[in-house]
Write an enzyme that holds these catalytic residues in place. Structure first.
Site, short mmCIF file in Angstrom:
data_model
loop_
_atom_site.label_atom_id
_atom_site.label_comp_id
_atom_site.label_asym_id
_atom_site.label_seq_id
_atom_site.Cartn_x
_atom_site.Cartn_y
_atom_site.Cartn_z
N CYS A 192 -4.77 -31.01 -98.33
CA CYS A 192 -4.36 -29.14 -97.94
C CYS A 192 -2.85 -29.26 -97.46
O CYS A 192 -3.16 -27.98 -97.21
CB CYS A 192 -5.51 -29.20 -97.45
SG CYS A 192 -6.96 -29.13 -98.73
N HIS A 202 -3.58 -22.51 -94.36
CA HIS A 202 -4.01 -22.94 -95.17
C HIS A 202 -5.38 -22.60 -95.74
O HIS A 202 -6.25 -21.65 -95.01
CB HIS A 202 -4.47 -24.67 -94.91
CG HIS A 202 -5.24 -25.18 -96.76
ND1 HIS A 202 -4.75 -25.13 -97.98
CD2 HIS A 202 -6.64 -25.96 -95.98
CE1 HIS A 202 -5.87 -25.28 -98.45
NE2 HIS A 202 -6.38 -25.94 -97.85
N ASN A 232 -8.75 -21.88 -103.42
CA ASN A 232 -8.32 -22.96 -102.71
C ASN A 232 -7.84 -24.07 -103.40
O ASN A 232 -7.56 -24.81 -104.36
CB ASN A 232 -9.05 -24.42 -101.82
CG ASN A 232 -8.48 -25.43 -101.00
OD1 ASN A 232 -7.11 -25.63 -101.25
ND2 ASN A 232 -9.30 -25.88 -99.99
N1 ACO Z 1 -23.92 -22.53 -104.72
C1 ACO Z 1 -25.52 -22.21 -104.67
N2 ACO Z 1 -25.96 -23.03 -104.01
C2 ACO Z 1 -25.07 -23.90 -102.93
C3 ACO Z 1 -23.48 -24.37 -103.59
C4 ACO Z 1 -23.21 -23.50 -104.80
N3 ACO Z 1 -22.00 -23.66 -105.06
N4 ACO Z 1 -22.99 -25.40 -103.02
C5 ACO Z 1 -24.11 -26.17 -102.18
N5 ACO Z 1 -25.36 -25.08 -102.42
C6 ACO Z 1 -26.28 -25.61 -102.05
C7 ACO Z 1 -26.67 -26.72 -101.01
O1 ACO Z 1 -27.64 -27.57 -101.68
C8 ACO Z 1 -27.22 -26.10 -99.86
O2 ACO Z 1 -28.54 -26.19 -99.89
P1 ACO Z 1 -29.96 -26.99 -99.16
O3 ACO Z 1 -29.76 -25.96 -98.10
O4 ACO Z 1 -30.88 -26.23 -99.91
O5 ACO Z 1 -29.40 -28.66 -98.72
C9 ACO Z 1 -27.02 -24.82 -98.84
O6 ACO Z 1 -26.59 -24.83 -100.29
C10 ACO Z 1 -25.98 -24.91 -97.88
O7 ACO Z 1 -24.95 -25.87 -97.97
P2 ACO Z 1 -23.59 -26.57 -97.24
O8 ACO Z 1 -22.84 -27.49 -97.95
O9 ACO Z 1 -24.58 -26.93 -95.86
O10 ACO Z 1 -22.87 -25.02 -97.05
P3 ACO Z 1 -21.52 -24.47 -96.04
O11 ACO Z 1 -22.38 -23.94 -95.62
O12 ACO Z 1 -20.95 -26.08 -95.24
O13 ACO Z 1 -20.68 -24.06 -97.03
C11 ACO Z 1 -18.80 -25.05 -97.90
C12 ACO Z 1 -19.58 -24.89 -97.85
C13 ACO Z 1 -18.43 -23.86 -98.50
C14 ACO Z 1 -18.44 -26.13 -98.33
C15 ACO Z 1 -17.85 -25.10 -95.99
O14 ACO Z 1 -18.85 -26.37 -95.96
C16 ACO Z 1 -16.73 -25.19 -96.26
O15 ACO Z 1 -15.87 -25.13 -96.24
N6 ACO Z 1 -15.66 -25.89 -95.40
C17 ACO Z 1 -15.25 -26.58 -95.11
C18 ACO Z 1 -13.91 -26.81 -96.29
C19 ACO Z 1 -12.53 -26.66 -95.82
O16 ACO Z 1 -11.66 -27.01 -95.23
N7 ACO Z 1 -11.88 -28.19 -96.97
C20 ACO Z 1 -10.53 -28.49 -95.96
C21 ACO Z 1 -9.38 -28.27 -97.18
S1 ACO Z 1 -10.01 -28.93 -98.84
C22 ACO Z 1 -8.84 -29.91 -98.71
O17 ACO Z 1 -8.33 -31.74 -98.76
C23 ACO Z 1 -8.75 -31.07 -100.34
#
Ligand code: ACO
Length: 334
Positions: free
Chosen positions: A115, A261, A291
Site C-alpha cells: 500500500c 491511501h 483499495n
Molecule cells: N461481511 C460481513 N461480515 C464480515 C465480513 C464481511 N465482508 N468480514 C468480516 N466479517 C465479520 C467477521 O467475521 C466478524 O464477525 P464475528 O464478530 O462474528 O467474529 C465481524 O464481521 C467483525 O470483523 P472484524 O475483522 O473485526 O471487522 P473490523 O471492524 O476490524 O473491519 C476491516 C474489518 C474493514 C478489514 C478493518 O479492520 C480494516 O479496514 N482494517 C485496516 C485495513 C488496512 O488499512 N489495510 C492496509 C492496507 S492493505 C495492504 O497493505 C495490502
C-alpha cells in the site's frame, strides 16, 4: 540540486463494476456491513475475458500521463513500477512497460512496498531527479487483485476491500527548489510482516508443496489481521504526515489537499478529524474503487487533479500505510 515535479497524470480502471450486492451473491456478506466498516460501495474487477494485467493497466495509465505531460515516450529516462500483484514472479512489471510503450532501453525498477508502494516509488524517482541523474521518470502503481482473492465466505474479511486499477505520473526536473516535491518520508516495521501477508507461493513454500498440501492451506490468499492493521494505520498516518510538515516548517493549517491511501474510509475520516481538515481538503474515492493498494494514491491524485481540486501553489500531501508494515508521506508544493 534540483527538485522534481509532477507534469503529467493518468489513470486506468477496468470498466467492470462489482457492487457490494454482487459480492453478497458470492459469499456471506452484505452492502450494509461493507459500507459501514469500509465506506466501499463498489470496486472494479478485471473480467475473465480481458487481457488487462497489472502491467497492461499500468501501460494504459502511463500512456495518458505521458500525453498530458507534453513529452514524448522518447523523453522518458527511467521507469519505477510499484505493485504487489505483478504479472510474473519475475521479471517485474517495469520491463513490461518498457516494451508495451515502446520506450527506449531505459532502466526499469520494480518496487514492492504494497500500500505504500507508490509513495516509495515516487520517492525513489525524486532522488534520481534531485541528483541530476535523470530528467523525466515514469512512476506507476498498478494492481490486479481480483484474480488472487478468496471469493468465498472464508475470504470475506479481505476480499470485499480490494479493487483493480492503475495510475501513473511523469516526474520531471524542476529548477526552482521551492516548488514540486519538497520532501519524502519512508518507514518500515518488519516485525509485523505476518499481520498482512500473502505467504505463498514463495521460495520457502513453493508450488509443489502447495499442490500436495491439504485443503486447509490457503496461504496463497491474502491474510490480514484487520483490527491490528487499522490501529497501527491511524497512528502511523498521523506521525508521517506530521513528520513531513515539520521538515518543511509547515503546520496542519498549511495542508490544501491530503490524498491518503484508500485503505478504509474510516481511517481517512479519523485522519481528517485529527488534522481538522474540511471536506475539500481531503480526497477520497474508495467508495468507487475499493483499495487498489499501490495504485490507490496515484489514482486518487489523478482524479482530484482531473476534477480541478488541485491548484498551482497549493500544498498537497500524499500518505500511505500498509503491509510490511511500511508507511510514508510526500509533501508537494504544486
Ligand atoms: N461481511 C460481513 N461480515 C464480515 C465480513 C464481511 N465482508 N468480514 C468480516 N466479517 C465479520 C467477521 O467475521 C466478524 O464477525 P464475528 O464478530 O462474528 O467474529 C465481524 O464481521 C467483525 O470483523 P472484524 O475483522 O473485526 O471487522 P473490523 O471492524 O476490524 O473491519 C476491516 C474489518 C474493514 C478489514 C478493518 O479492520 C480494516 O479496514 N482494517 C485496516 C485495513 C488496512 O488499512 N489495510 C492496509 C492496507 S492493505 C495492504 O497493505 C495490502
Amino acid at each position: 540540486m534540483y527538485n522534481s515535479k509532477i507534469i503529467g497524470l493518468g489513470k486506468y480502471l477496468p470498466e467492470n463494476v462489482v457492487t457490494n450486492d454482487d459480492l453478497s451473491k458470492m459469499m456471506d456478506t452484505n452492502d450494509e456491513w461493507i459500507q459501514e466498516r469500509t465506506g466501499i460501495k463498489e470496486r472494479r474487477w478485471i473480467p475473465e475475458d480481458s487481457n488487462d494485467t497489472s502491467a497492461v493497466m499500468g501501460a494504459k495509465a502511463a500512456k495518458i500521463a505521458i500525453e498530458r505531460s507534453g513529452l514524448t515516450k522518447d523523453d522518458i529516462d527511467f521507469i519505477v513500477f510499484a505493485t504487489l500483484s505483478p504479472d510474473y514472479y519475475f521479471p517485474g512489471c517495469g520491463v513490461q512497460i518498457q516494451d508495451l510503450l515502446g520506450l527506449q532501453n531505459v532502466g526499469a525498477l520494480d518496487v514492492r512496498n504494497q500500500c505504500s508502494g507508490f509513495i516509495y516509488a515516487i520517492s525513489v524517482a525524486d532522488q534520481f531527479i534531485k541528483t541530476g541523474m535523470y530528467k523525466n521518470v515514469l512512476v506507476i502503481g498498478a494492481e490486479y487483485h481480483s484474480n488472487g482473492l478468496d471469493k468465498t465466505t472464508r475470504g470475506r474479511g479481505v476480499t470485499v476491500i480490494f479493487g483493480d486499477g492503475a495510475g501513473a505520473c511523469v516526474l520531471s526536473r524542476e529548477e526552482d527548489t521551492t516548488k514540486g516535491i519538497l520532501s519524502t518520508h519512508l518507514h518500515s516495521e518488519g516485525k509485523y510482516a505476518d499481520k498482512l501477508i500473502v505467504a505463498s507461493p514463495s521460495i520457502k513454500h513453493w508450488v509443489p508443496e502447495i499442490i500436495e498440501s491439504n485443503e486447509e492451506d490457503i496461504s496463497y490468499y491474502p491474510y490480514m489481521d484487520g483490527t491490528f492493521v487499522f490501529k497501527h494505520a491511524v497512528v502511523r498516518f498521523s506521525e508521517v504526515i506530521m513528520e513531513g510538515l515539520m521538515k518543511n516548517n509547515l503546520t496542519k493549517e498549511d495542508i490544501d489537499m491530503l490524498i491518503p491511501h484508500q485503505a478504509n474510509l474510516r481511517i481517512a475520516q479519523f485522519i481528517q478529524k485529527k488534522f481538522k481538515l474540511r471536506d475539500d481538503q481531503i480526497f477520497n474515492n474508495i467508495m468507487k474503487y475499493g483499495n487498489t493498494t499501490a495504485a490507490s494514491v496515484i489514482i486518487a491524485l489523478t482524479e482530484a487533479w482531473e476534477e480541478g481540486k488541485i491548484k498551482s501553489g497549493q500544498h498537497v500531501v500524499l500518505a500511505a500505510f500498509g503491509s510490511g508494515f511500511t508507511w510514508g508521506s510526500v509533501i508537494i508544493k504544486w
